[in-house]
Write an enzyme that holds these catalytic residues in place. Structure first.
Site, mmCIF file in Angstrom:
data_model
loop_
_atom_site.group_PDB
_atom_site.id
_atom_site.type_symbol
_atom_site.label_atom_id
_atom_site.label_comp_id
_atom_site.label_asym_id
_atom_site.label_seq_id
_atom_site.Cartn_x
_atom_site.Cartn_y
_atom_site.Cartn_z
ATOM 1 N N GLY A 115 106.316 -1.558 81.911
ATOM 2 C CA GLY A 115 105.217 -0.965 82.650
ATOM 3 C C GLY A 115 105.662 -0.205 83.882
ATOM 4 O O GLY A 115 106.253 -0.783 84.794
ATOM 5 N N ASP A 116 105.428 1.111 83.894
ATOM 6 C CA ASP A 116 105.564 1.950 85.089
ATOM 7 C C ASP A 116 107.004 2.128 85.570
ATOM 8 O O ASP A 116 107.219 2.407 86.752
ATOM 9 C CB ASP A 116 104.714 1.393 86.242
ATOM 10 N N ARG B 56 106.374 5.209 78.822
ATOM 11 C CA ARG B 56 105.848 6.524 79.204
ATOM 12 C C ARG B 56 106.780 7.277 80.135
ATOM 13 O O ARG B 56 106.787 8.505 80.152
ATOM 14 C CB ARG B 56 104.475 6.357 79.858
ATOM 15 N N PRO C 8 109.149 1.359 71.606
ATOM 16 C CA PRO C 8 108.547 2.014 70.431
ATOM 17 C C PRO C 8 107.306 2.780 70.853
ATOM 18 O O PRO C 8 106.379 2.209 71.420
ATOM 19 C CB PRO C 8 108.213 0.838 69.506
ATOM 20 N N THR D 158 104.243 5.419 69.779
ATOM 21 C CA THR D 158 103.496 5.983 68.663
ATOM 22 C C THR D 158 103.495 7.505 68.729
ATOM 23 O O THR D 158 103.300 8.094 69.796
ATOM 24 C CB THR D 158 102.046 5.459 68.684
ATOM 25 N N GLN E 37 109.475 -1.784 64.575
ATOM 26 C CA GLN E 37 108.307 -2.538 65.021
ATOM 27 C C GLN E 37 107.248 -2.527 63.930
ATOM 28 O O GLN E 37 106.935 -1.478 63.367
ATOM 29 C CB GLN E 37 107.718 -1.954 66.304
ATOM 30 N N LYS F 22 106.255 -8.363 71.156
ATOM 31 C CA LYS F 22 105.758 -7.544 72.258
ATOM 32 C C LYS F 22 104.283 -7.867 72.460
ATOM 33 O O LYS F 22 103.489 -7.753 71.516
ATOM 34 C CB LYS F 22 105.938 -6.053 71.963
ATOM 35 N N CYS G 155 99.126 -4.112 70.783
ATOM 36 C CA CYS G 155 98.541 -2.783 70.592
ATOM 37 C C CYS G 155 97.052 -2.810 70.940
ATOM 38 O O CYS G 155 96.299 -3.625 70.400
ATOM 39 C CB CYS G 155 98.741 -2.313 69.155
#
Length: 704
Positions: free
Chosen positions: A545-546, A570, A357, A359, A411, A481, A442
């Site tokens: 992550g990554d 990302r 999810p 933003t 979410q 999460k 968050c």
């Protein structure tokens, strides 16, 4: 295609977590590293400094580059497609000015009545002169911008275009293409689900919605409003059998339940940030300081160590079958009601490609793009529970689902068990979702300051009550999460894994950073592995992550067999074709034309979702620009000395293999606007844009 997959150069390691000296020495060192001369820096040296090792023939000359690897402002004028450091800044306007502009917009001819636009007839509006929209059809047609290239997204649907003459693709409405076979049902491409019912929205506005499941579960947990100021009644041990576990049993249940010595923080929860250590059995080391007074009865009740009473009504659907007394210390015993006996549907995350999810950018059109590129599981943007319970249409729009999303979750984020439990209940009642994810990680200040998001990591008792209340209020599977912890170096999720599994969620996603780290430094996957190895078999653990290449995906899943899957966040923003790379196990040297085709798909999905009128076009443009603020970080595979690209590498200033690729590499908002004009036409007069999210992923002091 010749494989481009090769390991890092010998001796070249990714030094991301090491601190680097600040000041002029650091800038001078990086300038020397980027200087293009006879002594070209080695790829391993660039990798060690988290700089993308672009091939020398694509780098810009040294006189066009600054020490930060970007060309100076104004040099972009030398080449029409050169990246520049210019930023288009949005002018801040007061609320009064914004209100005045909205009123003027309503009175203008551009704000044509929807009914007149749909039918093309002035008499179609049933409100007549009292209508708040414009009825000046001729003026609207005179000032309407020219049509966009392409075809109307509603062209081959069962119903005509809902925007009529206001559609920016109105010229294609006469080019209706009939279906191939009359026997086939009409093709409804673009079916969306989870619309907010207007009647239900009015009930939310008037606070007249009933929450029977949530209220019953809150009673079970002793969190109902009626019990805040009342003494706890005696427990009927015959009706609720008690199981004692451990050697530190009190004489009787009620005596043990009234004994407690847990210190409390300002929120009325066990103080974990001021020296008290939470043990694995939920006991708290005695603190000689007197407990602080709770700010509110809700907080006090949520963290109370008194006995939680069962429901008063035996006919309640949430009635607990068995109650256990779980001794936490020699002076404290806690009643934990067992969850209801209904079987919950389980979601199997193992080996699935899960789009996180996201933003702002993780909207429905973007999810459709990722779904077409190979994503298996999608999740909507984070929605605030308080806004959903108030019936805000913009917040409910975040729960919208497209028919192509076969496994879809939403979410939510909240601070208290009652708001989250009621939100979960109405989502199950009004929406079609496969799972509900509760965000407890968050890092945004406005969320944390309200006691939600990462703030819950400092309040394990509130976390427990939230999960128990949410699991009992809905049959939809619940997932969580979280981050590793609130403060850097003080990870705590591994000590809660066993307890979380008992609370009822079916999956837990661990983001390998603390709240304090935000998105700086690399994710701590060793700690994620530690959490996965401690998880019981009934709790799936996912890492986040990554993940930026199929090698990252394969390594994370192979290094820890207990890990169910990995969440892509990302990495999907920067290159959404990462899902195709993972499934095909290759590094895709995607061309600029193929990338533009992906952007064109997003635009088509956006016009279908937000509308094909002028307002919908500009909304689509806005979210396209937000997405482009991430995609420029991608460096094409064919331009790299070392493959694959890492997510924390800062790309130097370079030329692409064609003009379009050069423009896509620009970090200038002006160039992003030019790309949007290629797909959505010219921007309106006075248009400005600044990215909503200014990531610190490239911060020098944090990334070494």
């Amino acid at each position: 295609m010749e494989t481009l997959d090769r390991p890092l150069t010998e001796g070249g390691t990714l030094v991301d977590d090491q601190e680097k000296p600040a000041g002029g020495e650091d800038e001078a060192a990086e300038s020397a590293c980027l200087r293009r001369d006879d002594a070209q820096p080695k790829p391993e040296d660039l990798v060690a400094r988290a700089i993308a090792p672009v091939k020398a023939e694509y780098l810009r000359p040294s006189e066009e580059r600054k020490g930060d690897g970007r060309i100076p402002a104004g040099d972009g004028q030398k080449s029409a497609l050169a990246p520049s450091a210019s930023v288009v800044v949005v002018e801040k306007k007061s609320k009064r000015q914004l209100k005045r502009e909205r009123q003027q917009e309503q009175k203008s001819a551009r704000n044509i009545c929807p009914e007149i636009a749909k039918t093309g007839k002035v008499e179609a509006c049933r409100f007549g002169v009292s209508c708040r929209f414009s009825h000046d059809l001729e003026s609207f047609l005179d000032q309407k911008p020219e049509d966009l290239p392409g075809v109307c997204p509603f062209l081959n649907t069962a119903q005509p275009c809902p925007y009529g003459i206001a559609c920016r693709l109105f010229g294609t409405h006469k080019q209706f293409v009939p279906l191939k076979s009359s026997d086939d049902p009409p093709k409804k491409h673009g079916v969306e689900l989870n619309y907010l019912n207007k009647d239900f929205q009015r009930l939310l506005w008037k606070n007249r919605v009933k929450y029977p499941k949530a209220d019953a579960q809150l009673k079970i947990l002793g969190l109902s409003g009626g019990n805040f100021f009342k003494a706890k009644p005696e427990i009927d041990l015959e009706e609720h059998p008690v199981v004692l576990d451990g050697s530190n049993d009190c004489d009787d249940a009620t005596k043990g339940a009234t004994c407690h010595s847990a210190a409390r923080d300002d929120e009325g929860c066990p103080d974990i940030c001021s020296g008290n250590e939470i043990m694995e059995d939920d006991s708290v080391i005695d603190d000689p300081r007197p407990p602080k007074k709770a700010k509110s009865p809700i907080d006090d009740n949520m963290c109370s160590t008194e006995v939680n009473n069962g429901p008063e009504e035996k006919s309640s659907p949430m009635e607990c079958k068995e109650t256990q007394i779980k001794p936490c210390s020699g002076t404290r015993v806690e009643l934990i009601p067992e969850l209801n006996g209904r079987e919950k549907k389980l979601i199997d995350f193992r080996g699935k490609l899960y789009l996180a999810p996201l933003t702002t950018v993780g909207n429905l059109p973007f999810r459709r793009v990722c779904k077409g590129l190979g994503a298996d599981i999608t999740c909507g943007e984070m929605a605030m529970c308080t806004n959903l319970l108030q019936g805000q249409a913009s917040e409910w729009a975040l729960l919208r689902r497209h028919q192509s999303e076969d496994t879809f979750g939403v979410q939510i984020c909240g601070s208290y068990p009652d708001t989250i439990a009621r939100t979960v209940e109405i989502i199950e009642r009004e929406c079609t979702v496969d799972f509900i994810d509760v965000n407890m990680g968050c890092p945004i200040d406005v969320v944390v300051n309200k006691g939600a998001g990462s703030s819950l990591l400092t309040k394990p008792m509130r976390m427990k009550n939230i999960v128990l209340a949410a699991c009992g209020a809905s049959d939809v599977p619940l997932t969580l999460k979280v981050r590793t912890g609130y403060f850097e170096g003080r990870n705590r999720i591994d000590s809660l894994i066993a307890n979380i599994a008992q609370w009822g969620p079916c999956a837990l996603t661990v983001h390998g950073r603390s709240r304090q780290q935000r998105y700086s430094k690399l994710a701590d996957w060793d700690y994620i592995y530690q959490c996965a190895s401690k998880a019981p078999s009934n709790l799936q653990v996912l890492g986040n992550g990554d993940i930026f290449s199929y090698l990252d995906w394969n390594k994370r899943n192979s290094d820890c067999p207990q890990l169910s899957s990995c969440m892509v966040a990302r990495g999907a923003l920067i290159k959404p074709w990462i899902f195709t790379e993972i499934k095909e196990k290759r590094h895709w040297d995607i061309s600029s034309g193929e990338r533009l085709g992906i952007l064109r798909d997003f635009v088509n999905f956006g016009l279908e979702h937000w509308g094909s009128d002028n307002k919908g076009v500009e909304t689509t443009r806005h979210f396209l620009l937000e997405w482009l603020s991430y995609t420029h970080r991608y460096v094409p595979v064919g331009l790299l000395e070392v493959v694959p690209q890492r997510i924390n590498w800062r790309p130097p200033s370079y030329f692409g293999r064609d003009d379009l690729e050069t423009m896509m590499a620009s970090d200038s908002a002006a160039d992003w606007i030019r790309i949007s004009e290629m797909l959505l036409g010219k921007v309106p007069a006075g248009f400005t844009f600044a990215p909503k999210h200014k990531s610190n992923a490239y911060d020098r002091a944090e990334n070494g």
